[in-house]
Design a protein around this motif. Structure first.
Motif, PDB file in Angstrom:
ATOM      1  N   HIS A  31       9.508  13.950  -6.708  1.00  0.00           N
ATOM      2  CA  HIS A  31      10.643  14.236  -5.287  1.00  0.00           C
ATOM      3  C   HIS A  31      11.730  15.472  -5.241  1.00  0.00           C
ATOM      4  N   GLU A  32      12.114  15.645  -6.898  1.00  0.00           N
ATOM      5  CA  GLU A  32      13.011  16.804  -7.276  1.00  0.00           C
ATOM      6  C   GLU A  32      12.308  17.887  -6.671  1.00  0.00           C
ATOM      7  N   LYS A  33      11.036  17.993  -7.083  1.00  0.00           N
ATOM      8  CA  LYS A  33      10.738  19.726  -5.855  1.00  0.00           C
ATOM      9  C   LYS A  33      10.699  19.227  -4.373  1.00  0.00           C
ATOM     10  N   ALA A  34       9.950  18.303  -4.258  1.00  0.00           N
ATOM     11  CA  ALA A  34       9.988  18.187  -3.003  1.00  0.00           C
ATOM     12  C   ALA A  34      11.038  19.055  -1.818  1.00  0.00           C
ATOM     13  N   LEU A  35      12.285  18.630  -3.239  1.00  0.00           N
ATOM     14  CA  LEU A  35      13.437  19.094  -1.751  1.00  0.00           C
ATOM     15  C   LEU A  35      13.490  20.375  -1.981  1.00  0.00           C
ATOM     16  N   GLU A  36      13.014  20.773  -2.878  1.00  0.00           N
ATOM     17  CA  GLU A  36      12.782  22.559  -2.785  1.00  0.00           C
ATOM     18  C   GLU A  36      11.742  23.064  -2.236  1.00  0.00           C
ATOM     19  N   VAL A  37      10.850  22.636  -2.222  1.00  0.00           N
ATOM     20  CA  VAL A  37       9.357  22.626  -1.411  1.00  0.00           C
ATOM     21  C   VAL A  37       9.336  22.625  -0.060  1.00  0.00           C
ATOM     22  N   TYR A  38       9.905  22.063   0.690  1.00  0.00           N
ATOM     23  CA  TYR A  38      10.931  21.193   2.098  1.00  0.00           C
ATOM     24  C   TYR A  38      11.557  22.294   1.849  1.00  0.00           C
ATOM     25  N   LYS A  39      12.446  23.203   1.318  1.00  0.00           N
ATOM     26  CA  LYS A  39      13.009  23.982   2.545  1.00  0.00           C
ATOM     27  C   LYS A  39      12.391  25.787   2.889  1.00  0.00           C
ATOM     28  N   GLU A  59       0.917  17.749   0.524  1.00  0.00           N
ATOM     29  CA  GLU A  59      -0.063  18.290   0.234  1.00  0.00           C
ATOM     30  C   GLU A  59       0.247  18.976  -1.218  1.00  0.00           C
ATOM     31  N   GLN A  60       1.597  19.691  -1.717  1.00  0.00           N
ATOM     32  CA  GLN A  60       2.198  20.766  -2.641  1.00  0.00           C
ATOM     33  C   GLN A  60       2.828  20.006  -3.573  1.00  0.00           C
ATOM     34  N   VAL A  61       3.645  18.488  -4.023  1.00  0.00           N
ATOM     35  CA  VAL A  61       3.608  17.763  -4.612  1.00  0.00           C
ATOM     36  C   VAL A  61       3.254  16.286  -4.669  1.00  0.00           C
ATOM     37  N   ARG A  62       2.300  16.527  -3.396  1.00  0.00           N
ATOM     38  CA  ARG A  62       1.869  15.333  -4.048  1.00  0.00           C
ATOM     39  C   ARG A  62       1.758  13.901  -3.625  1.00  0.00           C
ATOM     40  N   LEU A  63       2.597  13.916  -2.908  1.00  0.00           N
ATOM     41  CA  LEU A  63       3.446  12.768  -2.218  1.00  0.00           C
ATOM     42  C   LEU A  63       3.412  12.499  -0.862  1.00  0.00           C
ATOM     43  N   MET A  75       0.719  -1.873   0.311  1.00  0.00           N
ATOM     44  CA  MET A  75      -0.288   0.043   0.209  1.00  0.00           C
ATOM     45  C   MET A  75       0.879   1.371   0.098  1.00  0.00           C
ATOM     46  N   LEU A  76       2.410   1.268   0.098  1.00  0.00           N
ATOM     47  CA  LEU A  76       2.897   2.695   0.106  1.00  0.00           C
ATOM     48  C   LEU A  76       2.999   2.519  -1.248  1.00  0.00           C
ATOM     49  N   HIS A  77       3.669   1.360  -1.648  1.00  0.00           N
ATOM     50  CA  HIS A  77       3.853   1.647  -3.048  1.00  0.00           C
ATOM     51  C   HIS A  77       2.863   2.706  -3.580  1.00  0.00           C
ATOM     52  N   TRP A  78       1.547   1.816  -3.398  1.00  0.00           N
ATOM     53  CA  TRP A  78       0.201   2.161  -3.870  1.00  0.00           C
ATOM     54  C   TRP A  78       0.174   3.817  -3.365  1.00  0.00           C
ATOM     55  N   ALA A  79       0.121   4.654  -3.018  1.00  0.00           N
ATOM     56  CA  ALA A  79      -0.382   5.480  -1.850  1.00  0.00           C
ATOM     57  C   ALA A  79       0.977   7.055  -2.791  1.00  0.00           C
ATOM     58  N   ALA A  80       1.957   6.303  -2.898  1.00  0.00           N
ATOM     59  CA  ALA A  80       3.013   7.659  -3.105  1.00  0.00           C
ATOM     60  C   ALA A  80       2.747   6.863  -4.758  1.00  0.00           C
ATOM     61  N   GLY A  81       2.608   6.371  -5.959  1.00  0.00           N
ATOM     62  CA  GLY A  81       1.907   6.340  -6.978  1.00  0.00           C
ATOM     63  C   GLY A  81       0.717   7.074  -7.587  1.00  0.00           C
ATOM     64  N   ALA A  82      -0.077   6.532  -6.226  1.00  0.00           N
ATOM     65  CA  ALA A  82      -1.600   7.339  -6.788  1.00  0.00           C
ATOM     66  C   ALA A  82      -1.341   9.317  -6.268  1.00  0.00           C
ATOM     67  N   ARG A  83       0.037   9.202  -5.353  1.00  0.00           N
ATOM     68  CA  ARG A  83       0.131  10.231  -5.390  1.00  0.00           C
ATOM     69  C   ARG A  83      -0.619  11.104  -4.381  1.00  0.00           C
ATOM     70  N   LEU A  84      -1.351  10.439  -3.060  1.00  0.00           N
ATOM     71  CA  LEU A  84      -1.278  10.745  -2.241  1.00  0.00           C
ATOM     72  C   LEU A  84      -0.948  11.568  -0.946  1.00  0.00           C
ATOM     73  N   PRO A  85      -0.933  12.645  -0.780  1.00  0.00           N
ATOM     74  CA  PRO A  85      -0.519  13.514   0.627  1.00  0.00           C
ATOM     75  C   PRO A  85      -1.000  12.256   2.251  1.00  0.00           C
ATOM     76  N   ILE A  86      -0.820  11.204   2.152  1.00  0.00           N
ATOM     77  CA  ILE A  86      -0.906  11.364   3.417  1.00  0.00           C
ATOM     78  C   ILE A  86       0.582  11.485   4.254  1.00  0.00           C
ATOM     79  N   VAL A  87       0.160  11.420   5.118  1.00  0.00           N
ATOM     80  CA  VAL A  87       1.137  11.387   6.174  1.00  0.00           C
ATOM     81  C   VAL A  87       1.477   9.771   7.881  1.00  0.00           C
ATOM     82  N   TYR A  89       2.935  17.531   5.833  1.00  0.00           N
ATOM     83  CA  TYR A  89       1.127  17.950   5.758  1.00  0.00           C
ATOM     84  C   TYR A  89       1.449  18.946   4.554  1.00  0.00           C
ATOM     85  N   LYS A  90       2.567  19.775   4.743  1.00  0.00           N
ATOM     86  CA  LYS A  90       2.595  21.456   4.388  1.00  0.00           C
ATOM     87  C   LYS A  90       3.343  20.751   3.031  1.00  0.00           C
ATOM     88  N   VAL A  91       4.436  20.227   2.972  1.00  0.00           N
ATOM     89  CA  VAL A  91       5.237  20.012   1.746  1.00  0.00           C
ATOM     90  C   VAL A  91       4.512  18.326   0.853  1.00  0.00           C
TER      91      VAL A  91
END
Ligand code: TPP
Lengths: 388, 350
Positions: A229-237, A155-159, A91-103, A151-153
């Motif tokens: 993921h590459e975008k997430a790095l910027e968004v996180y920063k 929901e923006q990158v959908r991961l 399900m972890l693969h699924w959550a990421a593949g389906a691009r769902l921002p679960i924490v 959550y903040k990150v």
């Protein structure tokens, strides 16, 4: 006004989930995580948090329920450990593949067999390639903040985002934690709004999700996860900077401790960092120019930052509370691969320690430093304290 | 005076007693006193009538009751005669279960059933999942396998089919068997796999600290159901019967001193195909404390009050029926597979 509360790492997670106005929580109990969801079930039952709490029959179902909830646009949360995380793997693969921002909060616990409930990182690191972001924590304050930032990150990158804390050393140990008020959190992380534009299930605009794709399309789906993921790095920063502006606590992709003039660097993660910091202070008194780089964000991996900070040191020792069987410690592998493109790079030594919750002390860290100073070339994995 | 009085030796092993108080309250002849630290002590041995309520209800195998012989026996000699203790690994000082937990009572029922059947220890494989119940294979002096949460029956399937000579006893908690392991449970029953499943149903996830389970009766409280469980529970016996089990029985720990207790477990072990024994059991620490009483003996009384034998009438709504609830003689999986091999594969090879 925010207030300080003396609380365990587990309850710090629960309070953060409450602060984040999570709407759906689904979980299955497992030591040492259970207290997270026990407190949440109380908070929900008392009506303090307007959420649905779903008691499911396994972790696999817990993540599936979170996926369903997140697909309708809800902010979803679950917590687990070790075997539970492993059972969720599909399900972890699924959550990421389906691009769902679960924490997800994972309390690091050693994998069976033989059974253990104590800490090491193999459970979470085994999920490295599922597409989840991962962050490792040293203190309960970091744990609390990481959920909100997560959550903040996410929901923006959908991961999806996994925050990781050590069994018992954090999960069951109390520390002062600054708990933010709802207004304060809302300012940083507004309540989740229904957003039909994206993946939300919308009755007025029915779509199919997770359908079969042909080789002609699948490839791009994976490419997009990597780009996210590459975008997430910027968004996180960006988000941790905003967080620091509002709340005064500054987090980077990693933490630098006494690194400015350091010739030697210990790369650590999670709670054994505190031992390393203590040892480093003592070693500094002896005149050894050494510092600590504490890994926080593990996925996406901050390659550039690692190169910048470690590139021209004399020696680097990576301390792993995990083992990538048949290879090396996992942080060690990653640090080494990050440094490879540099023309001039320091030798990197890999130490394994504290597997299955075996205690790690500042004296152990000093031993590691002694050993590193003597070595010229990396030849083998060094299992600190292993009984042969 | 009862003619049996004065004929028995009663010994409490201090090293094992966990001061749950069950024996003290259950003894009809008031043989025991409670020491200041809670441990049971034999105060009036001469009053014992050898009813065995105390030793069979002792979750810690701490009590031995034997008939006096010609020659006087020391306490150690008496303890050596404890049949159940012979089935506990010698290095186990005492069980980890909470004082008054029902799991030890069921454990004793299982080893006494094996003893009655005369099956050598090495021919038994005890398999468990994870949970308080899952600790049993750590103590039992059989071949044992402590597996992952919910998967005990899947491991057992491999054991039984690879070596059908072995008697496979699978002990599971209610969460283990019908929550996370529910799928394996119905499929083991459907296939009529030749194993004995003993499900110790305490209505809650014990080991993780008392969360709601799919067996928690509606309205009962747990840490993850602070206002009570809104959902209906499983009827484990009906589930097994519906899925295809050959033998389905329900017992309760309060019955442990009655011959029927071991007899039904023994029958389940002997039976071809999938046999299920669900044992209603007390978790004083969580289920009891949250819902009924924390006192283990009072929990046993509650179980007695809220159960009835098949054929009798329940006293209250929601009471549990006990006894052998279903039996059939469908061919077990081992035989089916052998026959299939003979009829289809070997025949076509010829
Ligand atoms: C995959 C997985 N999820 C969760 C757990 C944690 N866990 C251990 S025992 C248990 C439940 C125990 O309840 P039950 O099966 O009813 O047995 P009892 O302890 O009451 O005997 C749970 C949830 C685990 N070990 N593995």
């Amino acid at each position: 006004m925010s207030f300080k509360k003396v609380t365990t790492g587990n309850h710090a997670v629960s309070y953060a989930v409450w602060s984040s106005r999570v709407q759906v929580i689904s979980a299955y109990p497992i030591t040492p995580q259970t207290q997270i969801v026990e407190l949440l079930s109380e908070i929900v039952a008392e009506g303090q948090l307007d959420a649905i709490f779903i008691n499911v029959e396994s972790e696999h179902s817990a993540m599936a329920a979170c996926i369903g909830a997140a697909a309708t646009g809800a902010r979803a949360f679950t917590a687990t450990s070790a075997q539970g995380l492993a059972l969720m793997h599909e399900m972890l693969h699924w959550a990421a593949g389906a691009r769902l921002p679960i924490v997800l909060a994972n309390v690091n616990r050693a994998m069976a067999p033989p059974w253990s409930v104590w800490t090491d990182q193999n459970d979470a690191l085994a999920q490295r390639d599922t597409g989840w972001m991962q962050i490792y924590n040293e203190s309960n304050q970091e744990v609390y903040d990481s959920v909100i930032i997560g959550y903040k990150v996410a929901e923006q990158v959908r991961l999806p985002f996994m925050t990781v804390l050590d069994a018992f050393v954090l999960s069951h140990t109390s520390e002062p934690v600054e708990i933010l008020t709802q207004e304060e959190v809302d300012e940083f992380l507004p309540p989740r709004e229904f957003d039909p534009k994206f993946y939300s299930i919308d009755l007025n605009d029915p779509r199919g999700y997770g359908l079969l794709t042909m080789p002609s399309d699948y490839y791009e789906f994976r490419y997009k996860v990597q780009i996210a993921h590459e975008k997430a790095l910027e968004v996180y920063k960006r988000e941790v900077e905003l967080f620091a502006e509002i709340f005064g606590r500054k987090y980077g992709v990693f933490e630098e401790f006494m690194l400015d003039d350091a010739d030697y660097v210990l790369v650590t993660s999670a709670t054994l960092t505190s031992d390393a910091k203590y040892a480093v202070k003592k070693l500094r008194e002896k005149g050894i120019k050494i510092g600590v780089l504490k890994m926080r964000l593990f996925r996406p991996f901050p390659f550039e930052d690692i190169r910048r900070v470690l590139g021209d040191r004399k020696k680097v020792a990576v301390i792993d509370r995990n083992i990538g069987f048949g290879h090396h410690g996992i942080f060690y592998q990653e640090i080494k691969s990050a440094l490879y493109p540099l023309e001039k790079r320091p030798p990197v030594f890999g130490y394994i320690i504290g597997i299955g919750g075996r205690d790690v002390t500042p004296a152990d860290i000093e031993d590691i430093v002694d050993d590193m100073l003597k070595r010229e070339e990396m030849t083998e994995i060094i299992w600190k304290g292993v009984r042969l | 005076m009862n003619p049996r009085q004065g004929k028995f030796r009663v010994v409490v092993d201090e090293e094992r007693c966990k001061a749950c108080g069950i024996c003290i309250k259950a003894c009809p002849k008031n043989v025991f006193d409670q020491r200041e630290d809670g441990l049971a002590v034999v105060a009036r041995e001469e009053d014992c009538i050898g009813c065995h309520i105390c030793d069979r209800l002792c979750p810690d195998f701490a009590i031995t009751v034997v008939e006096k012989g010609d020659k006087p026996l020391s306490d150690e000699e008496v303890t050596k005669l404890n049949i159940a203790r012979n089935y506990v690994r010698s290095y186990v000082p005492r069980f980890v279960w909470c004082p008054g937990c029902g799991i030890g009572i069921v454990f004793q029922g299982i080893v006494r059933a094996v003893h009655q059947l005369g099956i050598p220890k090495d021919k038994i494989v005890m398999v468990s999942g994870i949970g308080c119940t899952g600790r049993m294979p750590g103590y039992a002096d059989f071949n044992t396998l402590h597996t992952t949460h919910g998967r005990a029956l899947a491991f057992a399937t491999g054991i039984k089919l690879a070596n059908p000579e072995l008697h496979v006893i699978v002990v599971m908690g209610d969460g283990d068997s019908v929550a996370i392991g529910g799928n394996h449970f119905i499929h083991a029953a459907r296939r009529n796999l030749d194993v004995t499943a003993v499900v110790i149903n305490n209505g809650i996830y014990g080991m993780t600290g008392g969360q709601v389970a799919p067996t928690t009766p509606t309205g009962r409280r747990a840490t993850t159901a602070p206002y009570g469980n809104p959902e209906p529970p499983f009827d484990i016996c009906k589930l097994a019967e519906g899925a295809g089990a050959n033998f389905v029985a329900r017992l309760s720990t309060h019955q442990a001193y009655m011959p029927i207790f071991t007899k039904i477990i023994a029958k389940a072990i002997q039976k071809e195909g999938f046999s299920l024994v669900e044992v209603l059991s007390q978790c004083p620490t969580y289920y009891g404390r949250f819902n009924i009483v924390e006192d283990p003996y009072k929990m046993l009384q509650w179980l007695k009050e809220h159960t009835y034998m098949k054929g009798r009438k329940p006293k209250h709504e929601g009471d549990f029926v006990l006894g052998v609830l279903y039996e059939s003689d469908r061919e077990g999986l081992v035989k089916v597979l052998n026959r299939w091999r003979e009829e289809k594969i070997n025949a076509s090879a010829k």
